[in-house]
Design an enzyme around this catalytic site. Structure first.
Site, PDB file in Angstrom:
ATOM      1  N   TYR A 260       0.820  -1.211   0.000  1.00  0.00           N
ATOM      2  CA  TYR A 260       0.000   0.000   0.000  1.00  0.00           C
ATOM      3  C   TYR A 260       0.850   1.255   0.000  1.00  0.00           C
ATOM      4  CZ  TYR A 260      -4.308  -2.444  -0.161  1.00  0.00           C
ATOM      5  OH  TYR A 260      -5.340  -3.211  -0.616  1.00  0.00           O
ATOM      6  N   HIS A 413      -5.635  -2.666   6.726  1.00  0.00           N
ATOM      7  CA  HIS A 413      -5.062  -3.748   5.934  1.00  0.00           C
ATOM      8  C   HIS A 413      -4.087  -4.617   6.733  1.00  0.00           C
ATOM      9  CE1 HIS A 413      -6.983  -2.699   2.240  1.00  0.00           C
ATOM     10  NE2 HIS A 413      -6.585  -1.453   2.340  1.00  0.00           N
TER      11      HIS A 413
END
Ligand SMILES: [Ca+2]
Ligand SMILES: [Ca+2]
Ligand SMILES: [Ca+2]
Ligand SMILES: [Mg+2]
Ligand SMILES: [Mg+2]
Ligand SMILES: [Mg+2]
Ligand SMILES: [Mg+2]
Lengths: 734, 734
Positions: A260, A413
């Site tokens: 990410y 996440h």
């Protein structure tokens, strides 16, 4: 009337956002003489020329990612951005017309659009199913608009700004505060999208919204998104600065992990470049001690020898520094970060550059032969805004890379994987982190989105090479609890490259239980390759069952223990990820060391573990309760200690030998270890004796309560006093 | 007294076997001027110099393959052969002394040796557990002896010949007639070993034994080896000529398959080279219409684009034309086979040459720039001594290679896999042949020998992409029965490279059942890549269950049919290989086409099959009843038609699109096929209609009883008369 960013007398000249008038002049003057820039330009031209021949399509939004309308709108913004750049550099109106015509089509379509028909997202877009993707669109399209701004008529600009850009920017911000006013990589895209178009349109209010968020969002505190991620914490700073402050540690580690971080770095850096162009007084690249540039360095160090990111948290394997985002990162870091010649090495491998000042500077430097090898060393990347929330510790020795995670939760996440590790040999995963359960943009698999097995399997503790207590996940798999805690570093010492040690402590994953894991990567002349010594020390107030899995990849060759293989395969447990494992084999330790020997990619591996009589040895395979075949059928070896308060797991992993299917020669197919033994394990000290097959002995000893470099220690072991300074010692004891 | 090979007056000068005095002089004159020869020589020198520094070790034999004494003796003969050559070329006594000292150590040890202590083989050696490996030793050592023959004293030669070579040659021949007097690749090694030492020692009787076998072996007819292979058939020709006559077809295909052909080719060719040197009047390279040279061409065509052999019958994957045997093959084929410049392409890839006349000629030609690309085309390689026992048909189009087996049993290493196929895309197996169940020379796995799962799984029909009737293997898994039969070619037509078709018939695998399989590789502008059309037509006198498995590799993405996944995994059947499959999923056809979509190596595949309502669809995985984890956990998709006399399976396999984990773009992830349909299927004709998603239609039709190129056919289909010439037609019918 609109508040301007420029001062009273300045004219809003373009390009100004990423390209600049000065930069474009410089590029034009060098065209044809800088190979890497020229080939990058030719590639872009070939791609856009082909696209222009196919014609413009702006379909009515309908699909999820992977579907036609999604992929078409995505391709459109990528194409417009490049076409805009080509117009500036090549001065060919074809490209300007292409951008204008497509933008006009969007300006006609956009006001007619309802919210996207797909209802899966907590923040739906209009062109796409998520406001996130709408934001991607605006980040790229702002650049295209900037490139043709001066070429357009005032009337055309008015249409675009009134019918398209302003309502678009408002929709993804004021229209979706739960998306925009948040600390999350998605929000960064939203902030930057608004900021980019603000700069092009010279709109101070929008720029302020981008930098600092919406003033009054009326969002309830503690609100969550559709997959359980926290939206708003009390007193949270938001906007671009909020997203820069909180998720980045002082080392440039981004708490969601490199997958990410890679995704977020593009908007962070491209907007930083824009701010540097239009508001250099912000000194954005110096902000927080240069965190944006440190972040690029952190990202590059979070890759294996092939450039693939370590799949920490939700991360699809195979993403690498060859991605377009990293091309931008490397070029910007080179240009604004003091021209580090090692970055040129990565740029050479990427074999393309950004078509702007930064890419030109990289290409020129490469032409001038300035590149130096980018050497990845062992490194600790601290987590947390202040750098005090654990870390990712990476040990590197010869071809081996050990990635040890003792960080914070990693936002929505994150995985429940405290003190987990993975091991790479020459870029090949040997002990894997599973990664995510998702096939990004592959529509056949749930529209390319997160699959339910991501929650039920990939995030769970048992899916990782770390300790599981009583078949439950860390923090009971509760995101809110996990987010309040992080592991504590005990030591990270890589000064002696033949004896690199990292150790960390986790006390919150299972309340009442303290886990300390110490991992050493040791290079010794008696071993063909560096070996890993892994010590997991558990102390609990209550009796528990402890599982320690090793997700090896490859073909099991031999164990030194007997095991049964059941006639029918059943799931290993009921929940917390255990329901996704089949029990393929089951043995019980006789109290001797357990040896587990396998082959992967024509290399041999042997894991030798200290086990006690009665310890259970489980051969497991992923894939149970997987009705859509979303999971990979990969194996694990699990050591299970039952009904213990305190326990210690000690394992030694050797990498050795080779096999050739062409010569059919097997070399050094067995490990060197005869025995490992826990000599001492108490509150203050842990000592391990290692014996090789040729009867050499070594001692690894460490102090458990004093990680200071100048602590003095002594132990009376095997009728001898062993003295050392600092937290650990490794030495022959024959 | 010994009968000599040389005539009365000739002196037994050396070297004469592989190197010749004239050849050595030629090599010396060119040293330093032929790069590939020079580097090959340097590599050999570096290897042998290092070995000499380590000293000589001739341990008492003890281990199975993979174990120390086995690997040591194996390395010894390889080292001696190279050292002998180095002595001849470099004239450095060091190498001669090394060979002499090692040979003397063997001459001292050999007379003391009992039969090897490991009892696993039906023909045990003395240095090794199999007489086969002893033969390997002598084939290489004869060359070493030849190189230092003239340098040794008469006394030394007498010791070596009396104590070592003669008893050694006798033991592997007269001492083991069940091994020596047989048609089998092992026996070829035995024959050649005796023949090679015969030439060096100038012994006519031994040479005759090598060429024609032992005159009276007293072996019982119908005797079998330890894994069921036939040893002696009535009236069988044996010896080198026997092994040359029977297993090789006129196309140079060796009935055991390329893995064993590779292994056998070294003794065949090296001995042929020796015979050409000492008995050119035999014209051995012209024997049987040049079958030895054709065999090299066949072998090279039996590789995928990476040079890996197709794993037909017992074959370990990864063996390739980079093996040392193939270096010898290519160099000999070039030198004695008319200097085909395409062979130089392979030699360049191998990047080394034999250190003799043949290798020199290859290296010189490469230096002179004579190499041309070795282009592999579609090819049919007939099986059987007369070429009338079926064939291997290979269709190639763009990156696809389809290998279809309609051959004979393949001796004792054969599999029960009539009409099976495998498919490769750019060298990647897509629909695999499992290969063998063995880890060659990896001691941890059953001493590196054949594992019992080779019999219970790898040889069985269900382990292959072919039709299984009533869960039994072809010929009931009976080797004797299988050996009496072969499939019949119906047609092999690759004239039109856009429409390549192969078809074959099997009537003996299941008595009373006739199976005809037709496979077409079709390239059409409407498809991204060539596609495979697969038609399996079954006609039986009785009602049966038919299974057709597809051993796909990769990740299942999507099916168009519903399936259940059981909570616990059980074995699919009880025997004949079914006991090694888990039933992972189970569906029932609703009568529509079945579509099965998966991804492998970032490429998409879709298999569309005609199924009838009630057909069962099984998702299976290898690995049940595998107590030592000897099998790979790989998947299969099985179409099952129950209780049918006649049946037709029609499937179309598309290769399409791509995925990038870096750009995360999925392109063309779905197949193009909307529907396939059997329009007609009777005794005389079969016709298939194919409809694409954009509603184009094609007809594939074939005559089932007339494969003649000028047969005239017509069918009345969809209100139209379709006429064609030859056995099949493929055409658009919109
Ligand atoms: Ca993970
Ligand atoms: Ca990797
Ligand atoms: Ca097979
Ligand atoms: Mg990699
Ligand atoms: Mg999430
Ligand atoms: Mg056999
Ligand atoms: Mg291959």
């Amino acid at each position: 009337a609109q508040q301007r960013i420029l001062t009273h007398n300045e004219v809003n000249h373009h390009p100004k956002l990423i390209l600049t008038q000065k930069g474009v002049a410089e590029i034009k003057s060098k065209l044809g003489s800088i190979p890497l820039f020229d080939t990058s330009l030719e590639e872009a031209k070939a791609e856009i020329d082909a696209e222009i021949r196919l014609g413009i399509e702006v379909p009515i939004p309908k699909d999820l990612s992977g579907g036609y309308t999604h992929e078409r709108h995505k391709r459109n913004f990528l194409m417009m951005q490049k076409a805009g750049v080509l117009f500036q550099i090549l001065e060919d109106d074809t490209y300007a017309k292409y951008v204008r015509d497509m933008l006009m089509a969007y300006a006609k379509l956009y006001p007619t659009l309802p919210i996207h028909p797909q209802e899966r997202s907590y923040a739906r877009g209009k062109l796409f199913w998520q406001a996130l993707n709408d934001s991607n669109w605006l980040v790229y399209t702002s650049q295209a608009y900037d490139c043709i701004y001066d070429w357009l008529s005032k009337e055309e600009r008015d249409v675009l700004e009134n019918d398209l850009f302003r309502p678009f920017a408002d929709y993804i911000s004021i229209g979706n505060p739960q998306f925009f006013n948040r600390v999350h990589n998605h929000s960064t895209w939203g902030n930057v999208a608004v900021g980019m178009i603000a700069v092009v349109m010279d709109d101070a209010e929008l720029l302020d919204r981008a930098l600092h968020g919406i003033k009054d969002d009326n969002l309830p505190k503690g609100m969550r998104d559709d997959d359980g991620g926290m939206i708003k914490k009390e007193g949270q700073k938001v906007g671009f600065y909020g997203n820069l402050d909180e998720p980045f540690s002082p080392d440039g580690y981004y708490t969601e992990g490199p997958y990410y971080q890679r995704y977020a770095m593009y908007p962070f850096l491209i907007f930083a470049q824009a701010l540097q162009n239009v508001k250099p007084e912000l000194k954005i690249f110096e902000y927080k001690d240069g965190v944006l540039l440190k972040a690029v360095n952190a990202l590059l160090n979070l890759t294996d020898v092939n450039g693939d990111f370590f799949p920490i948290n939700d991360a699809q394997k195979g993403m690498s520094y060859y991605s377009r985002e990293l091309v931008t990162c490397v070029d910007i870091a080179y240009y604004y970060g003091g021209q580090n010649p090692e970055l040129l090495d990565i740029a050479q491998k990427q074999n393309r550059v950004s078509l702007d000042d930064t890419g030109l500077s990289v290409a020129v430097a490469i032409k001038e032969g300035k590149a130096k090898p980018f050497v990845k060393k062992s490194i600790e990347l601290r987590d947390g805004q202040m750098g005090d929330e654990g870390a990712i510790g990476i040990l590197r020795s010869d071809d081996l890379e050990l990635v040890f995670k003792y960080a914070a939760q990693g936002l929505s996440h994150g995985h429940y994987d405290k003190l987990s590790f993975s091991l790479y040999n020459a870029g090949q995963e040997v002990l894997q982190d599973y990664g995510l359960a998702r096939y990004v943009n592959i529509e056949q698999k749930g529209g390319g989105n997160y699959l339910k097995e991501n929650t039920t399997w990939a995030k769970q503790t048992i899916a990782h090479n770390t300790l599981v207590q009583n078949e439950t996940s860390h923090f009971n798999g509760n995101y809110e609890t996990g987010s309040q805690h992080h592991s504590e570093k005990y030591l990270f010492d890589v000064e002696d490259k033949n004896l690199q040690v990292v150790s960390a402590i986790e006390e919150n994953a299972y309340p009442g239980t303290k886990i300390q894991r110490t991992m050493a990567l040791i290079k010794d002349a008696d071993f063909e390759n560096p070996f890993v010594l892994d010590i997991v020390k558990v102390n609990s107030a209550t009796s528990n069952n402890y599982d320690l899995p090793f997700y090896y990849l490859g073909q099991l060759l031999q164990t030194n223990f007997k095991y049964e293989t059941p006639k029918t395969l059943t799931q290993l447990g009921d929940s917390n990820g255990y329901q996704h494992l089949y029990k393929e084999g089951f043995g019980i330790s006789d109290g001797n060391n357990t040896s587990f020997n396998w082959m992967l990619d024509n290399t041999f591996y042997t894991l030798t573990s200290v086990t006690s009589k009665g310890d259970e040895l489980v051969l497991a395979r992923i894939g149970a309760n997987d009705p859509a075949f979303n999971l990979r059928r990969e194996p694990a070896f699990i050591i299970r200690k039952k009904d213990k308060k305190d326990a210690i797991f000690v394992s030694l992993l050797e990498t050795h030998g080779s096999y050739s299917p062409v010569s059919e020669l097997a070399l050094n197919a067995y490990g060197q270890i005869k025995n490992i033994r826990v000599i001492l394990n108490d509150e203050a000290y842990t000592a391990i004796e290692i014996t090789s097959k040729n009867n050499k002995k070594w001692l690894f000893a460490m102090a458990n309560n004093n990680s200071s470099d100048d602590g003095q220690h002594q132990l009376y072991i095997n009728d001898t006093t062993v003295k050392w300074e600092g937290p650990f010692v490794f030495k022959p004891i024959n």
